[in-house]
Structures are given as structure tokens and as C-alpha cells.
Design a protein around this motif. Structure first.
Motif, PDB file in Angstrom:
ATOM      1  N   PHE A  16       0.835  -1.204   0.000  1.00 40.46           N
ATOM      2  CA  PHE A  16       0.000   0.000   0.000  1.00 40.46           C
ATOM      3  C   PHE A  16       0.872   1.256   0.000  1.00 40.46           C
ATOM      4  N   ASP A  17       1.917   1.290   0.825  1.00 37.79           N
ATOM      5  CA  ASP A  17       2.814   2.445   0.877  1.00 37.79           C
ATOM      6  C   ASP A  17       3.509   2.670  -0.468  1.00 37.79           C
ATOM      7  N   GLU A  18       3.931   1.594  -1.111  1.00 40.99           N
ATOM      8  CA  GLU A  18       4.549   1.704  -2.437  1.00 40.99           C
ATOM      9  C   GLU A  18       3.549   2.241  -3.451  1.00 40.99           C
ATOM     10  N   LYS A  19       2.323   1.730  -3.383  1.00 41.06           N
ATOM     11  CA  LYS A  19       1.285   2.173  -4.310  1.00 41.06           C
ATOM     12  C   LYS A  19       0.968   3.653  -4.099  1.00 41.06           C
ATOM     13  N   CYS A  20       0.969   4.107  -2.843  1.00 38.90           N
ATOM     14  CA  CYS A  20       0.710   5.522  -2.551  1.00 38.90           C
ATOM     15  C   CYS A  20       1.735   6.423  -3.232  1.00 38.90           C
ATOM     16  N   GLU A  21       2.972   6.014  -3.231  1.00 43.38           N
ATOM     17  CA  GLU A  21       4.024   6.790  -3.903  1.00 43.38           C
ATOM     18  C   GLU A  21       3.763   6.865  -5.403  1.00 43.38           C
ATOM     19  N   GLU A  22       3.351   5.753  -5.986  1.00 42.26           N
ATOM     20  CA  GLU A  22       3.014   5.722  -7.416  1.00 42.26           C
ATOM     21  C   GLU A  22       1.828   6.638  -7.704  1.00 42.26           C
ATOM     22  N   TRP A  23       0.812   6.578  -6.834  1.00 42.01           N
ATOM     23  CA  TRP A  23      -0.396   7.380  -7.044  1.00 42.01           C
ATOM     24  C   TRP A  23      -0.111   8.873  -7.013  1.00 42.01           C
ATOM     25  N   LYS A  24       0.834   9.313  -6.201  1.00 39.17           N
ATOM     26  CA  LYS A  24       1.156  10.741  -6.103  1.00 39.17           C
ATOM     27  C   LYS A  24       1.601  11.313  -7.445  1.00 39.17           C
ATOM     28  N   GLN A  25       2.226  10.497  -8.269  1.00 42.99           N
ATOM     29  CA  GLN A  25       2.757  10.944  -9.555  1.00 42.99           C
ATOM     30  C   GLN A  25       1.766  10.785 -10.708  1.00 42.99           C
ATOM     31  N   ARG A  26       0.663  10.136 -10.468  1.00 44.21           N
ATOM     32  CA  ARG A  26      -0.245   9.746 -11.542  1.00 44.21           C
ATOM     33  C   ARG A  26      -1.107  10.908 -12.041  1.00 44.21           C
ATOM     34  N   ASP A  27      -1.251  11.004 -13.364  1.00 44.30           N
ATOM     35  CA  ASP A  27      -2.236  11.879 -13.993  1.00 44.30           C
ATOM     36  C   ASP A  27      -3.534  11.067 -14.020  1.00 44.30           C
ATOM     37  N   TRP A  28      -4.381  11.283 -13.028  1.00 42.84           N
ATOM     38  CA  TRP A  28      -5.533  10.416 -12.834  1.00 42.84           C
ATOM     39  C   TRP A  28      -6.513  10.433 -13.998  1.00 42.84           C
ATOM     40  N   VAL A  29      -6.797  11.579 -14.578  1.00 42.90           N
ATOM     41  CA  VAL A  29      -7.770  11.636 -15.675  1.00 42.90           C
ATOM     42  C   VAL A  29      -7.284  10.798 -16.849  1.00 42.90           C
ATOM     43  N   ALA A  30      -6.028  10.978 -17.242  1.00 47.06           N
ATOM     44  CA  ALA A  30      -5.476  10.202 -18.358  1.00 47.06           C
ATOM     45  C   ALA A  30      -5.442   8.712 -18.015  1.00 47.06           C
ATOM     46  N   TRP A  31      -4.988   8.379 -16.800  1.00 46.72           N
ATOM     47  CA  TRP A  31      -4.885   6.983 -16.403  1.00 46.72           C
ATOM     48  C   TRP A  31      -6.258   6.318 -16.388  1.00 46.72           C
ATOM     49  N   LEU A  32      -7.252   7.013 -15.840  1.00 44.21           N
ATOM     50  CA  LEU A  32      -8.601   6.445 -15.801  1.00 44.21           C
ATOM     51  C   LEU A  32      -9.161   6.249 -17.207  1.00 44.21           C
ATOM     52  N   ASN A  33      -8.980   7.228 -18.080  1.00 45.64           N
ATOM     53  CA  ASN A  33      -9.488   7.074 -19.442  1.00 45.64           C
ATOM     54  C   ASN A  33      -8.804   5.916 -20.166  1.00 45.64           C
ATOM     55  N   ASP A  34      -7.552   5.616 -19.811  1.00 51.49           N
ATOM     56  CA  ASP A  34      -6.834   4.485 -20.406  1.00 51.49           C
ATOM     57  C   ASP A  34      -7.217   3.146 -19.783  1.00 51.49           C
ATOM     58  N   ASN A  35      -7.647   3.135 -18.517  1.00 55.68           N
ATOM     59  CA  ASN A  35      -7.844   1.883 -17.786  1.00 55.68           C
ATOM     60  C   ASN A  35      -9.298   1.514 -17.510  1.00 55.68           C
ATOM     61  N   LEU A  36     -10.217   2.390 -17.809  1.00 54.79           N
ATOM     62  CA  LEU A  36     -11.631   2.083 -17.622  1.00 54.79           C
ATOM     63  C   LEU A  36     -12.252   1.630 -18.936  1.00 54.79           C
ATOM     64  N   SER A  37     -13.284   0.806 -18.849  1.00 49.49           N
ATOM     65  CA  SER A  37     -14.020   0.330 -20.029  1.00 49.49           C
ATOM     66  C   SER A  37     -15.366   1.035 -20.054  1.00 49.49           C
ATOM     67  N   PHE A  38     -15.456   2.083 -20.843  1.00 50.72           N
ATOM     68  CA  PHE A  38     -16.667   2.904 -20.908  1.00 50.72           C
ATOM     69  C   PHE A  38     -17.677   2.314 -21.881  1.00 50.72           C
ATOM     70  N   PRO A  39     -18.964   2.499 -21.626  1.00 50.85           N
ATOM     71  CA  PRO A  39     -19.560   2.966 -20.370  1.00 50.85           C
ATOM     72  C   PRO A  39     -19.620   1.823 -19.364  1.00 50.85           C
ATOM     73  N   PHE A  40     -19.768   2.173 -18.095  1.00 54.41           N
ATOM     74  CA  PHE A  40     -19.965   1.182 -17.047  1.00 54.41           C
ATOM     75  C   PHE A  40     -20.910   1.756 -16.008  1.00 54.41           C
ATOM     76  N   GLU A  41     -21.600   0.852 -15.302  1.00 50.21           N
ATOM     77  CA  GLU A  41     -22.608   1.279 -14.334  1.00 50.21           C
ATOM     78  C   GLU A  41     -22.010   1.497 -12.952  1.00 50.21           C
ATOM     79  N   VAL A  42     -22.476   2.567 -12.322  1.00 52.95           N
ATOM     80  CA  VAL A  42     -22.072   2.898 -10.962  1.00 52.95           C
ATOM     81  C   VAL A  42     -23.306   3.213 -10.128  1.00 52.95           C
ATOM     82  N   ARG A  43     -23.126   3.134  -8.822  1.00 55.29           N
ATOM     83  CA  ARG A  43     -24.154   3.543  -7.862  1.00 55.29           C
ATOM     84  C   ARG A  43     -23.589   4.716  -7.075  1.00 55.29           C
ATOM     85  N   ARG A  44     -24.372   5.743  -6.893  1.00 60.10           N
ATOM     86  CA  ARG A  44     -23.940   6.893  -6.090  1.00 60.10           C
ATOM     87  C   ARG A  44     -24.016   6.504  -4.626  1.00 60.10           C
ATOM     88  N   VAL A  45     -22.882   6.491  -3.950  1.00 61.64           N
ATOM     89  CA  VAL A  45     -22.825   6.076  -2.548  1.00 61.64           C
ATOM     90  C   VAL A  45     -22.521   7.234  -1.612  1.00 61.64           C
TER      91      VAL A  45
END
Length: 124
Positions: A16-45
Motif C-alpha cells: 500500500f505504501d509503495e502504491k501511494c508513492e506511485e499514485w502521487k505521480q499519476r495523472d488520474w484523468v489520463a490513467w482512468l481514461n486508459d484503464n476504464l471500459s466505458f460505459p460502465f454502471e455505478v451507484r452513487r454512494v
């Protein structure tokens, strides 16, 4: 679609600590658009407005408890995090990704959204 196994960072503090370091550097919008399969269903929680105005949840789209589709990760907001474009029926809108969870755990978008949610909750 085969179920993706839980990542090691879910149960291992060192991973988890290693992953946190990786996450700090991540461009989340680009990464999500590359790693998500659109469209997909979600529930608002989570929905700050619904904590105070519960009577509107049934009348307005994209509210607490609603199930809708994520179409695209749009932009990163300093306060709310990644904002995604969504559709519920014929309505289109935007919600913070940290306020939703993927409906089906077997969906290929489940773990990328979970990874984002864990990072968002622990970012400071």
C-alpha cells in the motif's frame, strides 16, 4: 468477463505504501481514461447535498442511491477530485468519481475505480 483478483495493496501495508508513492505521480484523468471500459454502471454512494436535502434524491438524476453510467473521465477538480461525465436515462451530467462505486465487482472498471477511491480518501 473473468473477475480480476484483488491487488496486493488491499491487504499489505508495505504494498500500500509503495502504491501511494506511485499514485502521487499519476495523472488520474489520463490513467482512468486508459484503464476504464466505458460505459460502465455505478451507484452513487456519497452525495453531500443529499445529506441535507433527502427529498430531492428521488426526483433528480445522479443522486444518492441512483444507478447510472459513466461515459468518460472529464477533468480534475482541486476540491472534488476527478469529475466524470455520466448519463441516467436521457439525462447527462457530471459527478465526482469518489462519490460512486462500480455496481458489478466483476466489471473490468471495478478495480481502477476502487484504486482511485482509495487514493482519493488517503491523498493528504
Amino acid at each position: 468477463m473473468p473477475k480480476k483478483q484483488e491487488p496486493s495493496w488491499e491487504h499489505d501495508n508495505e504494498a500500500f505504501d509503495e502504491k501511494c508513492e506511485e499514485w502521487k505521480q499519476r495523472d488520474w484523468v489520463a490513467w482512468l481514461n486508459d484503464n476504464l471500459s466505458f460505459p460502465f454502471e455505478v451507484r452513487r454512494v456519497d452525495d453531500e447535498d443529499d445529506a441535507y436535502f433527502t427529498d430531492i434524491a428521488d426526483k433528480e438524476p445522479f443522486r444518492l442511491g441512483h444507478i447510472f453510467k459513466v461515459l468518460k473521465a472529464e477533468f480534475d477538480d482541486d476540491l472534488c477530485g476527478v469529475i466524470v461525465k455520466v448519463s441516467e436515462g436521457r439525462r447527462r451530467g457530471h459527478v465526482p468519481l469518489c462519490d460512486v462505486e462500480v455496481v458489478e465487482k466483476n466489471d473490468s472498471s471495478y478495480w481502477p475505480v476502487r484504486e482511485y477511491a482509495v487514493w482519493f480518501a488517503n491523498r493528504y
